[in-house]
Design a protein around this motif. Structure first.
Motif, PDB file in Angstrom:
ATOM      1  N   THR A 192       0.831  -1.212   0.000  1.00 29.49           N
ATOM      2  CA  THR A 192       0.000   0.000   0.000  1.00 29.49           C
ATOM      3  C   THR A 192       0.862   1.258   0.000  1.00 29.49           C
ATOM      4  N   ASN A 193       1.958   1.231   0.722  1.00 26.00           N
ATOM      5  CA  ASN A 193       2.851   2.386   0.781  1.00 26.00           C
ATOM      6  C   ASN A 193       3.451   2.685  -0.589  1.00 26.00           C
ATOM      7  N   SER A 194       3.844   1.635  -1.303  1.00 19.66           N
ATOM      8  CA  SER A 194       4.467   1.840  -2.616  1.00 19.66           C
ATOM      9  C   SER A 194       3.478   2.423  -3.621  1.00 19.66           C
ATOM     10  N   VAL A 195       2.198   2.024  -3.523  1.00 18.18           N
ATOM     11  CA  VAL A 195       1.186   2.531  -4.452  1.00 18.18           C
ATOM     12  C   VAL A 195       0.803   3.966  -4.095  1.00 18.18           C
ATOM     13  N   GLN A 196       0.695   4.252  -2.790  1.00 13.87           N
ATOM     14  CA  GLN A 196       0.334   5.600  -2.368  1.00 13.87           C
ATOM     15  C   GLN A 196       1.411   6.615  -2.744  1.00 13.87           C
ATOM     16  N   ASN A 197       2.625   6.128  -2.964  1.00 10.79           N
ATOM     17  CA  ASN A 197       3.721   7.026  -3.351  1.00 10.79           C
ATOM     18  C   ASN A 197       3.633   7.484  -4.803  1.00 10.79           C
ATOM     19  N   ILE A 198       2.820   6.791  -5.632  1.00  8.42           N
ATOM     20  CA  ILE A 198       2.687   7.245  -7.033  1.00  8.42           C
ATOM     21  C   ILE A 198       1.324   7.932  -7.213  1.00  8.42           C
ATOM     22  N   THR A 199       1.168   9.034  -6.530  1.00 11.45           N
ATOM     23  CA  THR A 199      -0.098   9.766  -6.516  1.00 11.45           C
ATOM     24  C   THR A 199      -0.531  10.237  -7.901  1.00 11.45           C
ATOM     25  N   ASP A 200       0.425  10.535  -8.763  1.00 10.24           N
ATOM     26  CA  ASP A 200       0.092  11.043 -10.100  1.00 10.24           C
ATOM     27  C   ASP A 200      -0.018   9.939 -11.146  1.00 10.24           C
ATOM     28  N   GLY A 201       0.130   8.709 -10.716  1.00  9.97           N
ATOM     29  CA  GLY A 201       0.114   7.601 -11.671  1.00  9.97           C
ATOM     30  C   GLY A 201      -1.267   7.343 -12.254  1.00  9.97           C
ATOM     31  N   THR A 202      -1.286   6.737 -13.438  1.00 10.27           N
ATOM     32  CA  THR A 202      -2.549   6.350 -14.067  1.00 10.27           C
ATOM     33  C   THR A 202      -3.086   5.107 -13.356  1.00 10.27           C
ATOM     34  N   VAL A 203      -4.320   4.746 -13.688  1.00  9.30           N
ATOM     35  CA  VAL A 203      -4.933   3.538 -13.128  1.00  9.30           C
ATOM     36  C   VAL A 203      -4.075   2.324 -13.474  1.00  9.30           C
ATOM     37  N   LYS A 204      -3.673   2.251 -14.723  1.00 11.50           N
ATOM     38  CA  LYS A 204      -2.843   1.125 -15.176  1.00 11.50           C
ATOM     39  C   LYS A 204      -1.526   1.078 -14.403  1.00 11.50           C
ATOM     40  N   GLU A 205      -0.893   2.232 -14.225  1.00 12.05           N
ATOM     41  CA  GLU A 205       0.386   2.282 -13.506  1.00 12.05           C
ATOM     42  C   GLU A 205       0.232   1.845 -12.051  1.00 12.05           C
ATOM     43  N   LYS A 206      -0.855   2.270 -11.425  1.00  6.79           N
ATOM     44  CA  LYS A 206      -1.067   1.909 -10.012  1.00  6.79           C
ATOM     45  C   LYS A 206      -1.325   0.410  -9.845  1.00  6.79           C
ATOM     46  N   LEU A 207      -2.158  -0.149 -10.703  1.00  6.99           N
ATOM     47  CA  LEU A 207      -2.434  -1.587 -10.616  1.00  6.99           C
ATOM     48  C   LEU A 207      -1.167  -2.394 -10.918  1.00  6.99           C
ATOM     49  N   TYR A 208      -0.436  -1.960 -11.934  1.00  5.43           N
ATOM     50  CA  TYR A 208       0.797  -2.667 -12.285  1.00  5.43           C
ATOM     51  C   TYR A 208       1.832  -2.549 -11.158  1.00  5.43           C
ATOM     52  N   GLN A 209       1.836  -1.387 -10.506  1.00  2.81           N
ATOM     53  CA  GLN A 209       2.759  -1.175  -9.375  1.00  2.81           C
ATOM     54  C   GLN A 209       2.497  -2.191  -8.263  1.00  2.81           C
ATOM     55  N   ILE A 210       1.232  -2.479  -8.000  1.00  4.00           N
ATOM     56  CA  ILE A 210       0.899  -3.481  -6.966  1.00  4.00           C
ATOM     57  C   ILE A 210       1.479  -4.834  -7.358  1.00  4.00           C
ATOM     58  N   ILE A 211       1.292  -5.225  -8.612  1.00  4.94           N
ATOM     59  CA  ILE A 211       1.822  -6.508  -9.094  1.00  4.94           C
ATOM     60  C   ILE A 211       3.347  -6.515  -9.000  1.00  4.94           C
ATOM     61  N   LYS A 212       3.963  -5.422  -9.443  1.00  2.85           N
ATOM     62  CA  LYS A 212       5.420  -5.308  -9.422  1.00  2.85           C
ATOM     63  C   LYS A 212       5.966  -5.402  -7.998  1.00  2.85           C
ATOM     64  N   GLU A 213       5.300  -4.715  -7.072  1.00  2.00           N
ATOM     65  CA  GLU A 213       5.764  -4.717  -5.678  1.00  2.00           C
ATOM     66  C   GLU A 213       5.516  -6.065  -5.010  1.00  2.00           C
ATOM     67  N   LEU A 214       4.420  -6.728  -5.364  1.00  2.00           N
ATOM     68  CA  LEU A 214       4.159  -8.080  -4.862  1.00  2.00           C
ATOM     69  C   LEU A 214       5.334  -8.988  -5.230  1.00  2.00           C
ATOM     70  N   CYS A 215       5.735  -8.936  -6.499  1.00  2.00           N
ATOM     71  CA  CYS A 215       6.855  -9.761  -6.989  1.00  2.00           C
ATOM     72  C   CYS A 215       8.150  -9.380  -6.288  1.00  2.00           C
ATOM     73  N   HIS A 216       8.421  -8.095  -6.221  1.00  2.00           N
ATOM     74  CA  HIS A 216       9.664  -7.636  -5.604  1.00  2.00           C
ATOM     75  C   HIS A 216       9.735  -8.041  -4.139  1.00  2.00           C
ATOM     76  N   TYR A 217       8.648  -7.854  -3.432  1.00  2.00           N
ATOM     77  CA  TYR A 217       8.629  -8.188  -2.001  1.00  2.00           C
ATOM     78  C   TYR A 217       8.976  -9.660  -1.787  1.00  2.00           C
ATOM     79  N   HIS A 218       8.270 -10.532  -2.489  1.00  2.00           N
ATOM     80  CA  HIS A 218       8.478 -11.963  -2.261  1.00  2.00           C
ATOM     81  C   HIS A 218       9.834 -12.449  -2.761  1.00  2.00           C
TER      82      HIS A 218
END
Length: 196
Positions: free
Chosen positions: A65-91
């Motif tokens: 949630t923190n990583s997504v909230q940091n891209i306040t100006d991002g598009t819908v696509k960028e925010k959703l993709y960011q969640i997927i990207k961060e999920l992968c990175h975290y694990h």
């Protein structure tokens, strides 16, 4: 602090040996305390491992949630993709935590089933609210097809669960490739225009 050290060692032993073999005596020995000292902080083994599980979930959801909230100006696509990207990175970057989480999520003693499900549901609410905001804005901006937001949330959470399982079964390079393939199909299924 001893309480945190106990949880840290319990998490490590869980990742290495599994729930059954991670005993209070082996945890106490590694921490450098006597086994009865653990009871000053935790009622029993189940209580200790529920505390570990809650910490793992909180750490994971806060990170996402923190990583997504940091891209306040991002598009819908960028925010959703960011969640997927961060999920992968975290694990991928937290193998011990991921192994512990996996053991608690999939190889669970029956006595912990209800508590784990309840804790998971509570934490999922945090992510669901973040997704609700993203999907609602996406529909409002006519970037996404007009569908029930709850359906979009459910589909995205299922996508995340599927990606997590892929991580368990595949080597990193193949895993990353499959994530990109899956994301592309998912996005094209919910967006109003292809490649938006």
């Amino acid at each position: 602090m001893t309480k945190n050290k106990i949880k840290e060692v319990a998490c490590k032993q869980l990742a290495e040996s599994g729930y059954e073999r991670a005993t209070l005596s082996s945890i106490a020995k590694e921490v450098g305390i006597k086994t009865p000292s653990i009871y000053a902080f935790y009622k029993n083994k189940e209580d200790l491992f529920m505390a570990v599980y809650k910490d793992l979930l909180e750490d994971y959801y806060f990170y996402i949630t923190n990583s997504v909230q940091n891209i306040t100006d991002g598009t819908v696509k960028e925010k959703l993709y960011q969640i997927i990207k961060e999920l992968c990175h975290y694990h991928l970057s937290q193998p011990e935590k991921t192994a512990s989480y996996t053991k608690l999520a999939f190889v669970l003693p029956p006595t912990l089933n209800d508590d784990v499900r309840e804790t998971f549901s509570e934490m999922e609410v945090v992510l669901s609210e973040l997704l609700r905001d993203i999907f609602s804005k996406g529909i409002e901006q006519e970037v996404l097809k007009n569908q029930p937001v709850d359906d979009l949330i459910a589909s995205f959470l299922c996508l995340m669960d599927g990606i997590f399982l892929e991580l368990i079964y595949y080597q990193e390079a193949k895993f990353k490739r499959r994530v990109e393939q899956t994301w592309s199909i998912y996005w094209n299924g919910i967006c109003k225009k292809l490649d938006e």
